[in-house]
Design a protein around this motif. Structure first.
Motif, short mmCIF file in Angstrom:
data_model
loop_
_atom_site.label_atom_id
_atom_site.label_comp_id
_atom_site.label_asym_id
_atom_site.label_seq_id
_atom_site.Cartn_x
_atom_site.Cartn_y
_atom_site.Cartn_z
N SER A 163 0.85 -1.21 0.00
CA SER A 163 0.00 0.00 0.00
C SER A 163 0.87 1.25 0.00
N ARG A 164 0.39 2.26 -0.67
CA ARG A 164 0.98 3.61 -0.68
C ARG A 164 2.44 3.59 -1.16
N CYS A 165 2.69 2.73 -2.17
CA CYS A 165 4.06 2.54 -2.62
C CYS A 165 4.21 2.61 -4.13
N GLY A 166 3.23 3.20 -4.83
CA GLY A 166 3.34 3.37 -6.27
C GLY A 166 2.63 2.30 -7.08
N SER A 167 1.88 1.41 -6.44
CA SER A 167 1.25 0.32 -7.18
C SER A 167 0.15 0.85 -8.12
N THR A 168 -0.55 1.89 -7.67
CA THR A 168 -1.59 2.45 -8.54
C THR A 168 -0.97 3.11 -9.76
N LEU A 169 0.18 3.73 -9.56
CA LEU A 169 0.91 4.33 -10.68
C LEU A 169 1.29 3.26 -11.70
N VAL A 170 1.81 2.14 -11.24
CA VAL A 170 2.18 1.05 -12.15
C VAL A 170 0.95 0.56 -12.91
N ALA A 171 -0.16 0.37 -12.20
CA ALA A 171 -1.39 -0.10 -12.85
C ALA A 171 -1.86 0.90 -13.90
N GLN A 172 -1.79 2.17 -13.58
CA GLN A 172 -2.24 3.19 -14.53
C GLN A 172 -1.32 3.26 -15.75
N MET A 173 -0.03 3.07 -15.54
CA MET A 173 0.89 3.08 -16.67
C MET A 173 0.57 1.92 -17.61
N LEU A 174 0.31 0.74 -17.03
CA LEU A 174 -0.03 -0.41 -17.87
C LEU A 174 -1.37 -0.19 -18.56
#
Lengths: 68, 333
Positions: B83-94
């Protein structure tokens, strides 16, 4: 009974792709409710706009309460 | 039922009618999962009156029937995180690439994984079967461009890794992590639901119910993060998985992760992902800025002590296992 009539119509729609396409094309709520009532009546199902709105409210509640 | 009636439909909710598990389906058509989280895409669809009023309701067994008849895209990769470690960013990039289906923290997945808490008779095998069917439904072709399916799980889902790996033993995965002080500062500012006692089974955290209720929220948070990171260290196997530190973003997405997930990106696709990385993944109207230093400055002594006591040992183990060589974050002032 109107509620059962609406549920029968709902089941009909879920089996009929052309009915679905027709209903999806109307996105403003009053026109949509009116269309549901009219299409139901055309197919021998009699229910009112209030019945449709009640069904809509029940669906909305099921979604909102999904975590309970 | 005639499974062709489910073309373009997505499972949005798992619920029970007496003892029968049921699936609530919503029509998405060719609409992609562009929003940061699964629920946000579904909420957008439910604004359409047709989608609110007309939804298929099927027994959960329909998922397996659908998977048998129309297997859909197999998952290319799973994203786990603390959590709160950039996982949403990775998902959005993909998700920026049209060939990628990206399912982010979908409620039905969580419901299936934790179904045994509702009914202890639901076996691990049953949950794995349901999970395969569910992800198979998410992987159905809807706009014709799909080539990869990525699933980002909720942060606590790694505690159910045995079920996930039983369902998908060959799917590569990553675990994303960050300095625990920074994560705890973020959680203190805005607590995720998993950080409130009562959401997760405290036994998964090595606690009993009474003790969990007595801990401060910061200590409970540290115990949750510790359990998640510990699970990651136990599950990690070099080759089949990769550890990704926040400092390695965003470049790792189109470099080492592409290799792990069997993807190849054109220069144009990399540029598109780079563009997405400029924006806050959860609030796309805002610019993204790495904030590690700022978060460390905001940490209280108590947060530092709790992070060091409960989470640091597992964080250090993750760092040792991470094959990046511990590259430093050159972008922070």
């Amino acid at each position: 009974m109107p509620r059962e009539d609406f549920e029968q119509f709902r089941r009909l729609v879920l089996q009929d792709l052309s009915l679905q396409e027709q209903l999806r094309s109307t996105t403003d709520m009053p026109s949509f409710v009116e269309l549901v009532v009219r299409l139901g009546e055309e197919r021998g199902h009699r229910f009112t706009a209030e019945d449709v709105q009640a069904a809509m409210a029940a669906s909305r509640r099921a979604w909102i309460e999904r975590w309970i | 039922m005639d499974l062709q009636l489910l073309d373009g439909w997505i499972p949005i909710r798992i619920y029970w009618q007496q003892s029968q598990a049921m699936v609530d389906w919503c029509y998405l058509g060719t609409r992609r999962f562009n929003e940061s989280f699964f629920e946000q895409t579904i909420q957008q669809c439910l604004w359409q009156p047709f989608n609110m009023l007309f939804r298929h309701q099927t027994p959960i067994e329909t998922l397996a029937e659908l998977q048998e008849a129309q297997p859909g895209q197999s998952p290319s990769g799973f994203i786990f995180h603390m959590s709160r470690c950039g996982s949403t960013l990775v998902a959005q990039m993909l998700a920026a690439l049209p060939q990628n289906i990206v399912i982010s923290e979908a409620g039905p997945i969580d419901t299936v994984l934790r179904a045994n808490l509702r009914d202890p008779r639901i076996s691990e095998e049953q949950r794995a079967t349901w999970l395969r069917g569910l992800i198979g439904a998410f992987g159905q072709a809807r706009d014709g461009r799909e080539r990869h399916l990525f699933v980002k799980f909720d942060s606590w889902s790694i505690l159910d890794m045995p079920v996930i790996q039983r369902a998908f033993p060959e799917t590569p995965w990553i675990f994303m992590y960050r300095d625990p002080v920074e994560v705890m500062v973020s959680q203190a500012r805005q607590r995720g639901s998993q950080m409130l006692p009562g959401t997760l089974d405290p036994r998964a955290l090595g606690l009993d119910f009474a003790t969990a209720q007595q801990l401060s929220l910061d200590e409970y948070c540290a115990r949750v993060l510790a359990a998640v990171c510990e699970a990651a260290t136990q599950c990690y196997r070099q080759g089949a998985a990769r550890l990704l530190h926040y400092r390695q973003l965003p470049d790792a997405v189109w470099a080492s992760l592409a290799e792990l997930f069997g993807a190849r990106y054109t220069a144009e696709e990399v540029e598109r992902m780079r563009d997405v990385a400029q924006f806050d993944a959860k609030r796309p109207a805002l610019a993204f800025a790495k904030d590690s230093a700022a978060k460390r400055q905001l940490a209280t002594d108590e947060i530092r002590a709790l992070a060091d006591r409960w989470v640091r040992p597992f964080y250090d183990r993750l760092e040792a296992l991470n094959d990046s060589g511990g590259a430093t974050d050159a972008e922070e002032p």
